[in-house]
Scaffold this motif. Structure first.
Motif, PDB file in Angstrom:
ATOM      1  N   UNK A  87      39.496 -25.431 -25.103  1.00 40.21           N
ATOM      2  CA  UNK A  87      38.185 -25.945 -25.503  1.00 40.21           C
ATOM      3  C   UNK A  87      37.049 -24.959 -25.228  1.00 40.21           C
ATOM      4  N   UNK A  88      37.078 -24.367 -24.025  1.00 36.97           N
ATOM      5  CA  UNK A  88      35.919 -23.604 -23.589  1.00 36.97           C
ATOM      6  C   UNK A  88      35.805 -22.256 -24.299  1.00 36.97           C
ATOM      7  N   UNK A  89      36.934 -21.642 -24.608  1.00 36.06           N
ATOM      8  CA  UNK A  89      36.909 -20.306 -25.191  1.00 36.06           C
ATOM      9  C   UNK A  89      37.517 -20.319 -26.577  1.00 36.06           C
ATOM     10  N   UNK A  90      36.763 -19.817 -27.534  1.00 37.57           N
ATOM     11  CA  UNK A  90      37.302 -19.732 -28.892  1.00 37.57           C
ATOM     12  C   UNK A  90      37.810 -18.335 -29.179  1.00 37.57           C
ATOM     13  N   UNK A  91      37.226 -17.350 -28.497  1.00 36.90           N
ATOM     14  CA  UNK A  91      37.585 -15.965 -28.778  1.00 36.90           C
ATOM     15  C   UNK A  91      37.734 -15.178 -27.481  1.00 36.90           C
ATOM     16  N   UNK A  92      38.328 -13.987 -27.616  1.00 39.07           N
ATOM     17  CA  UNK A  92      38.431 -13.091 -26.456  1.00 39.07           C
ATOM     18  C   UNK A  92      37.023 -12.717 -25.991  1.00 39.07           C
ATOM     19  N   UNK A  93      36.106 -12.625 -26.947  1.00 37.94           N
ATOM     20  CA  UNK A  93      34.703 -12.301 -26.599  1.00 37.94           C
ATOM     21  C   UNK A  93      34.129 -13.341 -25.637  1.00 37.94           C
ATOM     22  N   UNK A  94      34.456 -14.617 -25.884  1.00 38.60           N
ATOM     23  CA  UNK A  94      33.970 -15.687 -24.988  1.00 38.60           C
ATOM     24  C   UNK A  94      34.475 -15.468 -23.564  1.00 38.60           C
ATOM     25  N   UNK A  95      35.727 -15.046 -23.441  1.00 41.33           N
ATOM     26  CA  UNK A  95      36.315 -14.814 -22.123  1.00 41.33           C
ATOM     27  C   UNK A  95      35.639 -13.619 -21.454  1.00 41.33           C
ATOM     28  N   UNK A  96      35.420 -12.552 -22.224  1.00 39.08           N
ATOM     29  CA  UNK A  96      34.719 -11.373 -21.685  1.00 39.08           C
ATOM     30  C   UNK A  96      33.326 -11.766 -21.197  1.00 39.08           C
ATOM     31  N   UNK A  97      32.633 -12.596 -21.971  1.00 41.55           N
ATOM     32  CA  UNK A  97      31.289 -13.068 -21.588  1.00 41.55           C
ATOM     33  C   UNK A  97      31.339 -13.885 -20.305  1.00 41.55           C
ATOM     34  N   UNK A  98      32.322 -14.768 -20.226  1.00 41.59           N
ATOM     35  CA  UNK A  98      32.470 -15.621 -19.049  1.00 41.59           C
ATOM     36  C   UNK A  98      32.747 -14.779 -17.802  1.00 41.59           C
ATOM     37  N   UNK A  99      33.609 -13.781 -17.920  1.00 39.62           N
ATOM     38  CA  UNK A  99      33.900 -12.883 -16.790  1.00 39.62           C
ATOM     39  C   UNK A  99      32.639 -12.126 -16.372  1.00 39.62           C
ATOM     40  N   UNK A 100      31.888 -11.654 -17.358  1.00 38.51           N
ATOM     41  CA  UNK A 100      30.645 -10.930 -17.068  1.00 38.51           C
ATOM     42  C   UNK A 100      29.634 -11.853 -16.381  1.00 38.51           C
ATOM     43  N   UNK A 101      29.551 -13.099 -16.870  1.00 32.96           N
ATOM     44  CA  UNK A 101      28.616 -14.070 -16.286  1.00 32.96           C
ATOM     45  C   UNK A 101      28.966 -14.335 -14.816  1.00 32.96           C
ATOM     46  N   UNK A 102      30.263 -14.414 -14.554  1.00 36.09           N
ATOM     47  CA  UNK A 102      30.724 -14.777 -13.215  1.00 36.09           C
ATOM     48  C   UNK A 102      30.674 -13.609 -12.230  1.00 36.09           C
ATOM     49  N   UNK A 103      30.957 -12.403 -12.715  1.00 36.05           N
ATOM     50  CA  UNK A 103      31.146 -11.298 -11.772  1.00 36.05           C
ATOM     51  C   UNK A 103      30.162 -10.136 -11.885  1.00 36.05           C
ATOM     52  N   UNK A 104      29.597  -9.902 -13.059  1.00 37.58           N
ATOM     53  CA  UNK A 104      28.775  -8.705 -13.213  1.00 37.58           C
ATOM     54  C   UNK A 104      28.047  -8.753 -14.555  1.00 37.58           C
ATOM     55  N   UNK A 105      26.775  -8.359 -14.564  1.00 36.70           N
ATOM     56  CA  UNK A 105      26.070  -8.320 -15.853  1.00 36.70           C
ATOM     57  C   UNK A 105      26.604  -7.139 -16.663  1.00 36.70           C
ATOM     58  N   UNK A 106      26.616  -7.274 -17.972  1.00 42.29           N
ATOM     59  CA  UNK A 106      27.159  -6.199 -18.815  1.00 42.29           C
ATOM     60  C   UNK A 106      26.348  -5.993 -20.075  1.00 42.29           C
ATOM     61  N   UNK A 107      26.346  -4.752 -20.522  1.00 42.70           N
ATOM     62  CA  UNK A 107      25.727  -4.413 -21.802  1.00 42.70           C
ATOM     63  C   UNK A 107      26.708  -4.803 -22.910  1.00 42.70           C
ATOM     64  N   UNK A 108      26.248  -4.759 -24.155  1.00 43.50           N
ATOM     65  CA  UNK A 108      27.131  -5.077 -25.287  1.00 43.50           C
ATOM     66  C   UNK A 108      28.317  -4.127 -25.341  1.00 43.50           C
ATOM     67  N   UNK A 109      28.052  -2.847 -25.093  1.00 41.74           N
ATOM     68  CA  UNK A 109      29.160  -1.882 -25.179  1.00 41.74           C
ATOM     69  C   UNK A 109      30.166  -2.117 -24.048  1.00 41.74           C
ATOM     70  N   UNK A 110      29.688  -2.517 -22.869  1.00 39.88           N
ATOM     71  CA  UNK A 110      30.613  -2.822 -21.760  1.00 39.88           C
ATOM     72  C   UNK A 110      31.436  -4.073 -22.074  1.00 39.88           C
ATOM     73  N   UNK A 111      30.789  -5.055 -22.702  1.00 40.31           N
ATOM     74  CA  UNK A 111      31.522  -6.253 -23.131  1.00 40.31           C
ATOM     75  C   UNK A 111      32.609  -5.881 -24.140  1.00 40.31           C
ATOM     76  N   UNK A 112      32.277  -4.964 -25.037  1.00 40.32           N
ATOM     77  CA  UNK A 112      33.267  -4.490 -26.021  1.00 40.32           C
ATOM     78  C   UNK A 112      34.484  -3.887 -25.307  1.00 40.32           C
ATOM     79  N   UNK A 113      34.209  -3.073 -24.295  1.00 41.82           N
ATOM     80  CA  UNK A 113      35.291  -2.417 -23.544  1.00 41.82           C
ATOM     81  C   UNK A 113      36.124  -3.457 -22.809  1.00 41.82           C
ATOM     82  N   UNK A 114      35.457  -4.377 -22.137  1.00 50.64           N
ATOM     83  CA  UNK A 114      36.178  -5.428 -21.404  1.00 50.64           C
ATOM     84  C   UNK A 114      37.038  -6.249 -22.365  1.00 50.64           C
ATOM     85  N   UNK A 115      36.449  -6.600 -23.491  1.00 47.58           N
ATOM     86  CA  UNK A 115      37.164  -7.370 -24.510  1.00 47.58           C
ATOM     87  C   UNK A 115      38.420  -6.616 -24.979  1.00 47.58           C
TER      88      UNK A 115
END
Length: 197
Positions: free
Chosen positions: A2-30
């Motif tokens: 329910x909570x995550x529709x995409x890998x991007x959502x998971x990357x965002x959630x990890x960033x929210x919980x542990x560390x702020x990230x730029x778009x390019x860092x989110x891309x890398x994490x994803x």
């Protein structure tokens, strides 16, 4: 899921919980997240295998356990939002004596340690995310160790209710008892006493 529709959502959630990230860092994490689905009762990691990933639980519940004198002992349980790994095996790159199983239909996102370390070298925020996930894992282990070392049966159960309410609601009693280092009979008595308070 329910909570995550995409890998991007998971990357965002990890960033929210542990560390702020730029778009390019989110891309890398994803790009390093690997989705994996497990059925209830399926092994995620078996004894003798080498743990190569940090796992983020997006949906479901996992249990870490080991065998001692022919008995199964539960060391850790995790639900949505939890990070799961066998830390010694992960860092020593040696076979683990622990096992991880899915207690429910479970969806995890694996972060391969080798890849995570590679990208962390060039991205401070991913480095912070990695460090904070390891810190959280060590703190969870320490909290459990202190719980069984210093607390009475009742206090152990009450603290677990506070720290891990979803696990208390969803995990089979036999595993909760094992995690708290009690017999199922003792756990039943403790629960009855706590409910009467």
């Amino acid at each position: 899921m329910e909570k995550f529709n995409t890998i991007r959502d998971v990357a965002r959630e990890l960033a929210r919980k542990y560390s702020t990230m730029t778009h390019s860092e989110l891309d890398i994490l994803e790009s390093i997240l690997v989705p994996r689905k497990y059925l209830k009762g399926q092994m995620i990691l078996s004894e003798g295998e080498v743990c190569k990933d940090l796992l983020y639980v997006a949906k479901g519940m996992t249990r870490q356990f080991y065998f001692k004198n022919g008995k199964e002992l539960t060391e850790h349980m995790s639900v949505e939002g939890g990070i799961v790994m066998c830390i010694e095996s992960l860092f020593k790159e040696e076979p683990t004596r622990l096992q991880i199983e899915a207690l429910e239909p479970t969806w995890v996102f694996a972060m391969p340690k080798a890849r995570l370390e590679e990208v962390a070298l060039h991205n401070v925020n991913i480095q912070i995310l990695y460090r904070k996930m390891l810190e959280e894992s060590l703190i969870v282990s320490q909290v459990h160790a202190d719980l069984v070392r210093f607390e009475t049966s009742q206090d152990r159960y009450q603290k677990m209710c506070k720290i891990m309410p979803q696990v208390i609601l969803r995990a089979p009693l036999i595993y909760i008892a094992s995690y708290l280092q009690m017999t199922p009979e003792t756990l039943s008595r403790v629960r009855t006493a706590v409910l009467k308070k």
